[in-house]
Design a protein around this motif. Structure first.
Motif, short mmCIF file in Angstrom:
data_model
loop_
_atom_site.label_atom_id
_atom_site.label_comp_id
_atom_site.label_asym_id
_atom_site.label_seq_id
_atom_site.Cartn_x
_atom_site.Cartn_y
_atom_site.Cartn_z
N ALA A 90 -4.25 -3.58 -11.59
CA ALA A 90 -5.46 -4.40 -11.51
C ALA A 90 -5.61 -5.28 -12.74
CB ALA A 90 -6.68 -3.50 -11.33
N ASN A 121 -13.79 -1.94 -15.76
CA ASN A 121 -13.77 -1.12 -14.54
C ASN A 121 -15.10 -0.40 -14.40
OD1 ASN A 121 -10.77 -1.00 -13.44
ND2 ASN A 121 -10.67 -0.97 -15.67
N VAL A 153 -4.41 0.05 -5.47
CA VAL A 153 -3.96 -0.61 -6.69
C VAL A 153 -4.38 0.28 -7.86
CG1 VAL A 153 -4.19 -2.66 -8.14
CG2 VAL A 153 -4.27 -2.89 -5.65
N ASN A 154 -3.49 0.54 -8.80
CA ASN A 154 -3.89 1.36 -9.94
C ASN A 154 -4.51 0.51 -11.04
OD1 ASN A 154 -1.80 0.29 -11.63
ND2 ASN A 154 -0.34 1.77 -10.76
N ARG A 214 -10.70 -1.52 -5.82
CA ARG A 214 -9.58 -0.58 -5.72
C ARG A 214 -10.11 0.85 -5.66
NH1 ARG A 214 -8.07 2.29 -10.07
NH2 ARG A 214 -9.18 1.93 -12.03
N ASN A 240 0.84 -1.21 0.00
CA ASN A 240 0.00 0.00 0.00
C ASN A 240 0.87 1.26 0.00
OD1 ASN A 240 -2.35 -1.50 2.37
ND2 ASN A 240 -2.21 -1.72 0.15
N LEU A 252 -8.51 -4.54 -1.69
CA LEU A 252 -7.09 -4.27 -1.93
C LEU A 252 -6.85 -2.77 -1.90
CD1 LEU A 252 -6.18 -6.82 -4.76
CD2 LEU A 252 -5.60 -6.92 -2.34
N GLY A 253 -7.74 -2.04 -2.53
CA GLY A 253 -7.77 -0.58 -2.41
C GLY A 253 -6.67 0.14 -3.15
#
Length: 786
Positions: A603, A646, A598-599, A618, A529, A595-596
């Motif tokens: 992803a 997305n 993450v770009n 994310r 992170n 996971l949050g």
């Protein structure tokens, strides 16, 4: 390492012996949940054979019960509810057991601690570096208590010497009066006949010579006693200064630092009971020595003997006054800080406490405390003792409060419960500084006397810096200023200087502490992170944590300059993530479902190796406080090709309508949470239960979410009349035109076999459209987001 942590590692017979220490008289759960508090109390300072110590024991009992009740109040959740009841029961049980005999509680706990220490010591290899029973904190406390014992013995010794000096001086004065009487007799001989005078004079002269010789010797002895006593007082004052420095400059400053870090979400600063007990011991010892020095000065004035003692006593009196002044002024502290982001016209509170107020009987004439808001420049002038009287930077309502003495706890404090900042006067800002970077402080000041007006003190203390706002929209930027100041302020700084740049690991510690506190989670930010955040902060693509260890981040990069290609700063983005998680995603973050950090490219790389229907959550790069779902599926435009899609980011507004877990449940094409957990295994415990059946002929409509490109089945009619909320999905790497299925497609299903309209089916469609038209149209027509 704390004793209780080591005691829990005992095995076999040692463990059974430890367990046998507990029961209804003192439950083991109390030992467990209050272990740190129990081990930090001064149990050994209470003499069990002295009935007068019962008051101290009662205070410890009350504090123990209060700690238990506080612990109970902070329990949440289903398990927390049961623990809350249990701890509350134990508090009542201990009060009932020991309220009339608090010394027995002290005896019980001393026995428990001693036995635990013995058992751990026996179980620990003597060659181990942790072979000692006490951890560093306990050792420090032990050293402080040993120093107090030494001071007590020194003070008792000088008290005995002073009494001896007083006794000898009183006898000297009696003998001096005798010498005067002899001299008067000799003088009276002049009136007698020569024969009588010659008969009586030799005896009187001999007696006078003997007395004068004794007086000469005794005068020298008294002078030596006085000098010896002064030297002993010098030694006592040196030890007092050293002890006071440890308590005020080390322990109290550390408490204040913990209080400051607690403002960033650090662990609570802890109670002041131990510090107050130390400060009260200092005050008591200082006052006893001050009274001894004053009595020694009185004896000197009563019987002046030429020598250096007068100068010595003056120096001692000056030193002891300086010591007690430093103690009183340093122990006037803010127990509960005012909010550091302070909104005008909003009620706020603060508590000020004088740690030595009870011991010095300040409460006999309760002083009044005044609160004033001052600017950074005015705070600097105050610390330089420049005249700033009547200077302020605003007007605070209800800013006067009388200090109250609480007999049960022995505390003297002023509780400002209803203060409100009516107006603020801002100074000229420097350069690019915004109003949310301007720092103020609340000045608390008072005046009182001790020792029957012998000494008059003017005390003042400054709060942690506060940022004043007038609108809630300024809160996140003000919080950034406070976070930076709390994290990186140095002890003894000039108000309110902070470094303009810090190394990245320092900032990581600060934002991780803040994140865990805001989200109320033990799951902090992982190294991965933090690497993601570093990539965002420094516009870097490196995945190696070592590349960022020596990099520095300036305040401007943190919350003054926008991120490249964005209209918000690094902090504003991070604060948005915290707010969203705190309000709507906390259980999922704690479960590890998000996971949050993450770009979009990461992803895609992660998901392309997984089966279709695998998804992850994310945080949005492009929107403050947004979270998106990325999933892998077939490309509808090219057979055999897979791509990552997305979903348009969700925000607080979306989750106020329908929760994340329910939205994931709605989307049938989402099957597995990355890497391979079935979504129901992770999220089903958070799904909203099905609606009840129709009541009085009415069926309650239900909101569900669909993604038009991935709608796989008609809704279950038994669940009511669903109203669909469409949510745009964007594929990666190609864009796919949005289709919004507000109206169901017009198909031939409305026609019967003869080509005529089927009235029932037509009415179903009409009712469905009517329900859709009743809801407000959401902002679902927005453009492409990430």
């Amino acid at each position: 390492m704390a004793v209780w942590i080591q005691a829990q590692q005992l095995q076999g017979d040692s463990l059974h012996q430890m367990q046998s220490l507990y029961g209804q008289h003192f439950p083991i759960e109390v030992r467990h949940y209050l272990s740190q508090w129990i081990e930090s109390q001064l149990w050994d300072a209470i003499d069990l054979e002295n009935p007068q110590e019962e008051f101290k024991a009662k205070r410890l009992l009350d504090s123990l019960i209060q700690e238990l009740q506080n612990k109970a109040e902070h329990q949440v959740g289903e398990d927390g509810f049961l623990l809350k009841i249990k701890l509350g029961h134990y508090a009542s049980q201990l009060k009932s057991t020991y309220d009339r005999c608090p010394l027995e509680l002290v005896r019980c706990i001393k026995h428990i601690l001693y036995t635990e220490q013995r058992l751990v010591r026996e179980a620990t290899n003597s060659s181990s570096p942790v072979g000692g029973m006490m951890d560093s904190m306990s050792q420090k406390y032990q050293q402080i208590n040993q120093a107090f014992e030494e001071l007590r013995l020194l003070t008792q010794d000088t008290e005995n010497d002073l009494r001896k000096l007083q006794h000898n001086q009183e006898y000297f004065i009696i003998q001096y009066q005798e010498s005067l009487r002899i001299q008067a007799q000799l003088t009276s001989l002049a009136t007698l006949p020569p024969a009588d005078r010659q008969l009586r004079e030799p005896a009187l002269l001999n007696k006078r010579a003997t007395v004068e010789a004794w007086l000469t010797r005794e005068a020298n002895t008294l002078q030596k006693y006085r000098l010896d006593l002064a030297e002993k007082h010098q030694k006592t004052l040196q030890l007092l200064r050293k002890q006071q420095t440890i308590i005020l400059d080390d322990e109290l400053i550390q408490w204040k630092r913990r209080q400051q870090l607690a403002g960033n979400g650090g662990p609570p600063e802890g109670g002041l009971d131990i510090l107050q007990s130390w400060c009260e011991k200092l005050a008591e010892t200082i006052w006893q020595n001050r009274q001894q020095i004053r009595r020694a000065e009185h004896l000197r004035q009563q019987l002046p003997i030429p020598g250096p003692i007068e100068e010595l006593l003056n120096d001692l009196n000056s030193t002891i006054t300086d010591i007690i002044s430093a103690l009183v002024t340093s122990t006037f502290i803010i127990e509960k800080q005012p909010p550091q982001v302070l909104k005008t016209q909003t009620k706020f509170a603060a508590t000020v406490r004088l740690l030595v107020g009870g011991k010095l009987n300040v409460h006999m004439n309760p002083p009044q405390v005044k609160a004033t808001i001052v600017s950074e420049q005015q705070a600097k002038a105050l610390l330089k003792n420049e005249n700033t009287r009547n200077d302020s930077s605003g007007e605070i309502l209800n800013n006067n409060c009388v200090m109250e003495y609480h007999q049960t706890t022995g505390t003297l404090s002023a509780h400002f419960r209803n203060m409100s900042l009516k107006r603020i006067k801002r100074s000229d800002r420097r350069g690019a500084e915004s109003v949310t970077e301007e720092k103020f402080t609340i000045l608390f000041e008072s005046q009182f006397s001790v020792g029957g007006n012998e000494l008059v003190f003017q005390v003042k203390t400054l709060s942690l810096p506060v940022v004043v706002i007038v609108h809630g929209s300024q809160d996140n930027n003000a919080t950034a200023t406070v976070l930076w100041d709390n994290a990186f302020a140095e002890t003894g700084r000039v108000p309110f200087l902070v470094p303009d740049k810090v190394i990245w690991p320092q900032l990581c510690d600060a934002i991780n502490m803040k994140y865990k506190a805001e989200v109320q989670s033990n799951r902090g930010l992982s190294e991965e992170n933090l690497v993601f955040l570093a990539q965002k902060a420094f516009s870097s693509s490196s995945n190696n944590p070592d590349d960022y260890r020596n990099m520095t981040m300036t305040w401007s990069q943190f919350n003054r300059e926008s991120l490249p290609g964005r209209n918000f700063t690094f902090w504003q983005w991070f604060d948005g993530v915290m707010e969203l998680t705190k309000k709507h995603l906390k259980p999922h973050w704690n479960d590890g479902a998000i996971l949050g950090f993450v770009n979009k490219q990461q992803a895609q790389d992660m998901l392309m190796s997984k089966p279709n229907g695998t998804f992850l959550l994310r945080f949005s790069d492009s929107e403050i406080g947004g979270i998106t779902i990325a999933w892998v599926a077939e490309n509808p435009n090219k057979a055999g090709e897979r791509m990552v899609w997305n979903l348009m980011p969700y925000t607080t507004k979306d989750f106020s309508i329908r929760s994340l877990s329910d939205r994931i449940s709605d989307l049938n094409h989402l099957l597995f949470l990355y890497p391979d957990r079935h979504k129901d295994e992770v999220f089903s415990k958070y799904y909203t239960p099905p609606l009840s059946k129709a009541v009085d002929g009415y069926v309650k409509p239900q909101i569900k979410q669909v993604v038009p490109e991935f709608t796989t089945a008609n809704p279950d009619p038994s669940s009511g009349n669903p109203t669909y909320m469409d949510h745009g999905a964007s594929p990666a790497p190609v864009n796919h035109p949005h289709t919004y299925g507000i109206y169901p497609p017009m198909s031939d299903s409305m026609l019967d076999t003869d080509g005529d309209f089927d009235l029932d089916d037509t009415m179903d469609v009409a009712r469905h459209v009517e329900e859709l038209l009743r809801r407000p149209v959401d902002s679902q027509w927005g453009g492409q987001q990430s």
